[in-house]
Design a protein around this motif. Sequence first.
Motif, PDB file in Angstrom:
ATOM      1  N   UNK A 183      35.728  44.214 -22.025  1.00  0.00           N
ATOM      2  CA  UNK A 183      34.672  43.648 -21.194  1.00  0.00           C
ATOM      3  C   UNK A 183      35.476  42.541 -20.195  1.00  0.00           C
ATOM      4  N   UNK A 184      36.452  41.932 -20.517  1.00  0.00           N
ATOM      5  CA  UNK A 184      37.299  41.168 -19.668  1.00  0.00           C
ATOM      6  C   UNK A 184      38.774  41.093 -20.413  1.00  0.00           C
ATOM      7  N   UNK A 185      39.569  40.440 -19.401  1.00  0.00           N
ATOM      8  CA  UNK A 185      40.944  40.406 -19.506  1.00  0.00           C
ATOM      9  C   UNK A 185      41.323  39.147 -19.917  1.00  0.00           C
ATOM     10  N   UNK A 186      41.974  38.708 -20.959  1.00  0.00           N
ATOM     11  CA  UNK A 186      42.513  37.455 -21.429  1.00  0.00           C
ATOM     12  C   UNK A 186      43.914  37.435 -21.870  1.00  0.00           C
ATOM     13  N   UNK A 449      32.605  38.059 -11.668  1.00  0.00           N
ATOM     14  CA  UNK A 449      34.200  37.954 -11.538  1.00  0.00           C
ATOM     15  C   UNK A 449      34.382  36.528 -11.261  1.00  0.00           C
ATOM     16  N   UNK A 450      33.714  35.979 -10.495  1.00  0.00           N
ATOM     17  CA  UNK A 450      34.135  34.544  -9.993  1.00  0.00           C
ATOM     18  C   UNK A 450      33.985  33.768 -11.221  1.00  0.00           C
ATOM     19  N   UNK A 451      32.881  33.947 -12.012  1.00  0.00           N
ATOM     20  CA  UNK A 451      32.665  33.121 -13.270  1.00  0.00           C
ATOM     21  C   UNK A 451      33.837  33.244 -14.155  1.00  0.00           C
ATOM     22  N   UNK A 452      34.399  34.427 -14.331  1.00  0.00           N
ATOM     23  CA  UNK A 452      35.363  34.866 -15.285  1.00  0.00           C
ATOM     24  C   UNK A 452      36.602  34.234 -14.862  1.00  0.00           C
ATOM     25  N   UNK A 453      36.995  34.478 -13.583  1.00  0.00           N
ATOM     26  CA  UNK A 453      38.308  33.654 -12.826  1.00  0.00           C
ATOM     27  C   UNK A 453      38.304  32.150 -13.308  1.00  0.00           C
ATOM     28  N   UNK A 454      37.308  31.565 -12.758  1.00  0.00           N
ATOM     29  CA  UNK A 454      37.048  30.137 -12.934  1.00  0.00           C
ATOM     30  C   UNK A 454      37.121  29.717 -14.243  1.00  0.00           C
TER      31      UNK A 454
END
Length: 487
Positions: A183-186, A449-454
């Motif tokens: 679901x997301x990169x970390x 995407x903006x939420x994730x980046x922030x």
Amino acid sequence: MVFYRDRLNNLTSSVSVLAITIGLVASQSLSEKSLAQTSTTPPPSGVTSINGLGASTVNTLFVGTGQTNPCPFGSKGSWFNVFGVGNPSSLNADLAAITNSCPVGTYGPVVNNDTFRYASVGSGAGITAFFNQTVPPASPGPTILAPVSFAATDDPLAGTQIEQTVTTGSGRPNSGKAIQVPVVGVGITLSYNRTGLSIPAAGLKLSRNTYCGILKGTITNWNDSRIRTDNGGAVIAVNLPIKVVRRSDNSGSTFVLSTHLNTVCKTAATSTIQAANIWDKGVGSISTSGTVPPAPPANTVVWPTTFLSASGGGGVATAITANNGAIGYVDSATRLARSLPAALLQNRANVYVGPTTAGIQGALSVGTIVKYGTAPANRLIRIDNLADPNAATAYPISTATYALFYDVYQNSTTGNLIATHIRTFINWALANSTQPVPPATNSSNPTPDQIAINRGYAPLPNNIKTVARTVVNTCVNTTTGASPCTP
């Protein structure tokens, strides 16, 4: 990757779920505990609660840290509190002006008759609860309302978990096997306490040989000549012992880090590695300490006894802050939320890269999509070739966090709604870039995407998003018998 195939099922660990849960809560701040425990608050009338638990790495993304100042790390503006009815619903209030550092925007709900709840209990405890369909005990918490609808893990399913069917019975409405998608990169960062350190303007650089030595326990003082060499001759400290902080609980972050170390801290990958720094302490999600046996225990890392330990990513961050000279591994979101500095690490291309969104995406861009599992086939997705990514822009310890869903949700009004809204959520969260904003259907501003980046994460590349959406859209349903999965 061989470790996915060969390591033993971590559900057989002697570490009890209760012990893990107690340790996690003990390490959380008051604000984190408060947020997690409100996951049991009954939803508003007409709203269905969709409840999940697992990896601490995505807590900041899913529900936020619980900080009073809400943005960009608090509960307002997090994925779950934008997509569904917020917990509490006041979190959905739109903003016409910047408030408490929250940008102007529409904060949902994208779907107004569900609310997603999440308890950060760690990958291992989350996987156990998912397959057992049981929530952690309310005391000491954190926990969620029953039933369990999903889980999250940094440690992709392996061993007997791949074909395991979930436990059914009273209070366990779902059935079948697990569906798994990234679901997301970390990034897994090496964050440190800078008190007493003289850090160059460009940041602290650690070569592969150096951070292998630090994490093996052979480099023990910040005045070590190898650290000085990495940083152009700068004296980082005259005399300050290094205090390494490791995870004590069953952790996907430990698995990701140890897999990386077992790859790069070897002469085959790093020709300049010193013999004392070659990794021999095992690979896995379970942490222990002591003398390493000739054959390290399966799925276990045996750390030096001199290392400090803490439960949960938040616990490690707290221990780093509390100890001068400390360095430890925490995910990129927790690092950012706690304002911890992180080292720039030498990657395979001999470039020093920090745990930024661009660095994590650089690693993901060279990852390999692997589909596995049978009956139904290819219902599990993982990203391989991340142990030592070869892109010049890649942050070297990068991974994806995975969501686990059930193959068959209960064929009832509630079960159908949960399955439908999980599909809708994934289509929103993993929409291809550039993502739509209101008034487009199924959209929000800020975008997922903006939420994730922030918040310190990296959105997945579009090709990985597409595979994940397809698997969820065709596998997550209430259908028994022959599965309609089309991975």
